[in-house]
Design a protein around this motif. Sequence first.
Motif, mmCIF file in Angstrom:
data_model
loop_
_atom_site.group_PDB
_atom_site.id
_atom_site.type_symbol
_atom_site.label_atom_id
_atom_site.label_comp_id
_atom_site.label_asym_id
_atom_site.label_seq_id
_atom_site.Cartn_x
_atom_site.Cartn_y
_atom_site.Cartn_z
ATOM 1 N N LEU A 91 0.782 -1.235 0.000
ATOM 2 C CA LEU A 91 0.000 0.000 0.000
ATOM 3 C C LEU A 91 0.816 1.289 0.000
ATOM 4 N N ARG A 94 2.778 2.236 -3.125
ATOM 5 C CA ARG A 94 1.861 2.561 -4.236
ATOM 6 C C ARG A 94 1.123 3.862 -3.960
ATOM 7 N N ASN A 95 0.734 4.111 -2.710
ATOM 8 C CA ASN A 95 0.089 5.389 -2.380
ATOM 9 C C ASN A 95 1.029 6.551 -2.668
ATOM 10 N N GLU A 125 -3.323 3.541 5.476
ATOM 11 C CA GLU A 125 -2.878 3.263 4.100
ATOM 12 C C GLU A 125 -4.017 2.718 3.244
ATOM 13 N N TYR A 126 -4.866 1.878 3.828
ATOM 14 C CA TYR A 126 -6.024 1.359 3.104
ATOM 15 C C TYR A 126 -6.952 2.502 2.695
ATOM 16 N N THR A 128 -6.220 5.638 2.235
ATOM 17 C CA THR A 128 -5.563 6.420 1.182
ATOM 18 C C THR A 128 -5.664 5.707 -0.162
ATOM 19 N N TRP A 129 -5.438 4.402 -0.158
ATOM 20 C CA TRP A 129 -5.520 3.619 -1.392
ATOM 21 C C TRP A 129 -6.928 3.672 -1.972
ATOM 22 N N ILE A 164 -3.328 -5.205 -6.442
ATOM 23 C CA ILE A 164 -3.371 -4.803 -5.036
ATOM 24 C C ILE A 164 -4.550 -5.467 -4.335
#
Length: 194
Positions: A91, A94-95, A125-126, A128-129, A164
């Motif tokens: 995550l 990639r973010n 992070e989740y 944001t993704w 992802i």
Amino acid sequence: MTDQTWNALLRDQLAWHWTTQLRERIDGLTDDEYFWEPAPGCWSVRPRGSGAAPVQAGCGTMTIDFAMPQPDPPPFTTIAWRLGHVIVGVLAVRNAAHFGRAPTDYQSFEYATTAAAALAQLDAEYATWLAGVESLGEAGLARSCGEAEGPYAGRPLAALVLHINRELIHHLAEVCLLRDLYQHTHEETRREAN
């Protein structure tokens, strides 16, 4: 037939697993579960200087074990390691590459010292993704991944989103299974806590 877009379908695939199968199952994760080493020679997240892996990466008081190239067979990994991999490698990196998060990698990340802190990092992070994927809309899913994805640079972002989704579902299911194994092999400890 509903008026669903591919963007909504991709987000819903992950959000459904997150909400109905994954996140609730790891809620309340204890530090004992987080750091438990179910096999000899596990890779984990450890206090700086206490690991034996060829590489111990991280910028804070904790580091994550790994090696390049990976040994064959690779060491078994703890819940802490698997969450660290998901939070950073799946995550956060990639973010940072696609959705404006501050740059990070395994070496510069500050790994959590507790299970609760790791779950907070995972949730951030989740979120944001998922918001980032939503911001792509339909046109953004067709855009190429770019240099950040190395040999997959020319692939559409939709392919990365699918990857992802698979990574999160796969690794968090492993975390759930390890948690089940811990609870079933530490039955007496659980009874004493109640």
